[in-house]
Design an enzyme around this catalytic site. Structure first.
Site, PDB file in Angstrom:
ATOM      1  N   GLY A   1      25.114   8.975  41.666  1.00 54.65           N
ATOM      2  CA  GLY A   1      25.039  10.065  40.687  1.00 54.65           C
ATOM      3  C   GLY A   1      24.520  11.350  41.290  1.00 54.65           C
ATOM      4  CB  ALA A   2      24.535  12.538  44.737  1.00 54.05           C
ATOM      5  CG  ASN A   3      28.171  14.346  39.879  1.00 50.79           C
ATOM      6  OD1 ASN A   3      27.143  13.801  39.474  1.00 50.79           O
ATOM      7  ND2 ASN A   3      29.308  14.302  39.217  1.00 50.79           N
TER       8      ASN A   3
ATOM      9  N   GLY B   1      22.078  17.354  38.338  1.00 54.77           N
ATOM     10  CA  GLY B   1      20.683  17.063  38.038  1.00 54.77           C
ATOM     11  C   GLY B   1      19.821  16.732  39.239  1.00 54.77           C
ATOM     12  CB  ILE B   2      17.001  14.340  39.597  1.00 58.11           C
ATOM     13  CG1 ILE B   2      16.188  14.935  38.441  1.00 58.11           C
ATOM     14  CG2 ILE B   2      16.052  13.888  40.708  1.00 58.11           C
ATOM     15  CD1 ILE B   2      15.284  13.937  37.733  1.00 58.11           C
ATOM     16  N   GLY B   3      19.843  14.067  41.082  1.00 56.15           N
ATOM     17  CA  GLY B   3      20.616  13.495  42.182  1.00 56.15           C
ATOM     18  C   GLY B   3      21.193  14.560  43.087  1.00 56.15           C
TER      19      GLY B   3
ATOM     20  CB  SER C   1      13.068   6.887  31.959  1.00 59.26           C
ATOM     21  OG  SER C   1      12.870   7.659  30.789  1.00 59.26           O
TER      22      SER C   1
ATOM     23  CE1 TYR D   1      18.845   6.341  30.544  1.00 59.44           C
ATOM     24  CE2 TYR D   1      16.667   6.807  29.655  1.00 59.44           C
ATOM     25  CZ  TYR D   1      17.604   6.955  30.652  1.00 59.44           C
ATOM     26  OH  TYR D   1      17.320   7.712  31.767  1.00 59.44           O
TER      27      TYR D   1
END
Length: 321
Positions: free
Chosen positions: A10-12, A14-16, A141, A175
């Site tokens: 998920g590096a595309n 936000g934090i990633g 989280s 979640y």
């Protein structure tokens, strides 16, 4: 280790994305493991340009799909001789969405946030063993604070197949359960891989500013709430820096099976017994304690065995064992 090989799911955004940029800036080889290649290509180009690091690879990965994870692992191992850092950053949180199953018949939130990290780690385990300083980091989280409520527990009966509960399904509740399960998985993984010298930790994330694009993906009601929260949340680069420190600093080289807060202090479990109203308020509003539920070894083993059972049984359906 001046040039670590780093996989970030998920590096595309936000934090990633911020983490991928920081690792690249420091000269490491970064593999952006993303579901949407077309959208992620622009992010890859942006990171390469801004860091002058051409060793930023983009590879397709859908963490909710067993077949995708097997394909990713095969491709990764054919291109790289080892893996130093594995950051499970990707998560599913489509607020307002209906009950949805992954392609493997698992509730989509749990499939992405728990079973995915379990299987991907196992598939890449041999390459992690080749590293002199292998580290795995799970993005947790502070939503797990709901488990300070002694009545809260993981609903194992509704993690696969048709939704059976009389209570209305919400992604928010799932979640919350998935992130508690991920903390438990962190503790169990640390025990399992300790003999291999692989360190496994989790970082409790207490929010980060959402982009306009991310806000548009959620329901209108939650979008309004998130927009207000954005006024108080830090930039993604703050938590990305924590990713970097936990995965590279000598300070954490020998730490494993820990849950860290945003100050990078080790969190400790709260007492199972009630400590009174004021103490309970401190636990919920503070960042030093996590719910005692995470220490329930019976539940921890159940999470581990469920992940093992699901990945072994479903993998046969894809002929990928």
């Amino acid at each position: 280790m001046n040039n670590r090989i780093v996989v970030i799911t998920g590096a595309n955004s936000g934090i990633g994305k911020a983490a991928a940029k920081q690792f690249a800036k420091e000269g490491h080889t970064v593999i952006m493991a993303c579901r949407n290649i077309e959208v992620s290509r622009k992010t890859q180009e942006e990171i390469v340009t801004s860091t002058n690091n051409t060793q930023v690879d983009l590879m397709k990965l859908d963490v909710s799909s067993f077949e995708s994870m097997y394909q990713f692992a095969d491709e990764f191992m054919s291109k790289y001789e080892k893996l130093d850092i594995l950051i499970h950053n990707a998560a599913y949180f489509n607020h307002g969405a209906k009950h949805t199953l992954s392609t493997d018949g698992i509730e989509l939130t749990f499939a992405t946030n728990v079973v995915g990290p379990y299987l991907l780690t196992n598939l890449l385990l041999d390459h992690l063993k080749k590293s002199d300083d292998a580290r795995i980091l799970h993005a947790g989280s502070n939503i797990i604070k709901h488990f300070f409520d002694p009545k809260r527990e993981i609903d194992f009966d509704n993690l696969t197949g048709e939704y059976k509960s009389s209570e209305k399904f919400t992604v928010y509740k799932m979640y919350c359960q998935s992130k508690m399960a991920l903390v438990m998985l962190t503790f169990k993984m640390a025990e399992e891989y300790e003999s291999e010298g692989i360190k496994v930790n989790a970082l409790q994330i207490n929010g980060a500013k959402m982009s306009k694009e991310t806000l548009q993906k959620v329901t209108l009601g939650y979008r309004m709430v998130a927009s207000i929260q954005n006024l108080f949340f830090r930039q993604p680069s703050y938590m990305a820096n924590n990713y970097y420190e936990l995965c590279t600093s000598d300070r954490f080289k020998d730490k494993t099976g820990k849950l860290f807060n945003d100050k990078l202090d080790v969190m400790t479990p709260a007492l199972a017994e009630s400590q009174g109203f004021l103490e309970e308020i401190k636990q919920v509003t503070g960042t030093n304690k996590y719910p005692a539920y995470a220490q329930k070894k019976v539940v921890r083993e159940k999470v581990w065995e469920l992940c093992k059972e699901l990945t072994e049984s479903n993998s046969n359906n894809h002929n990928i064992l």
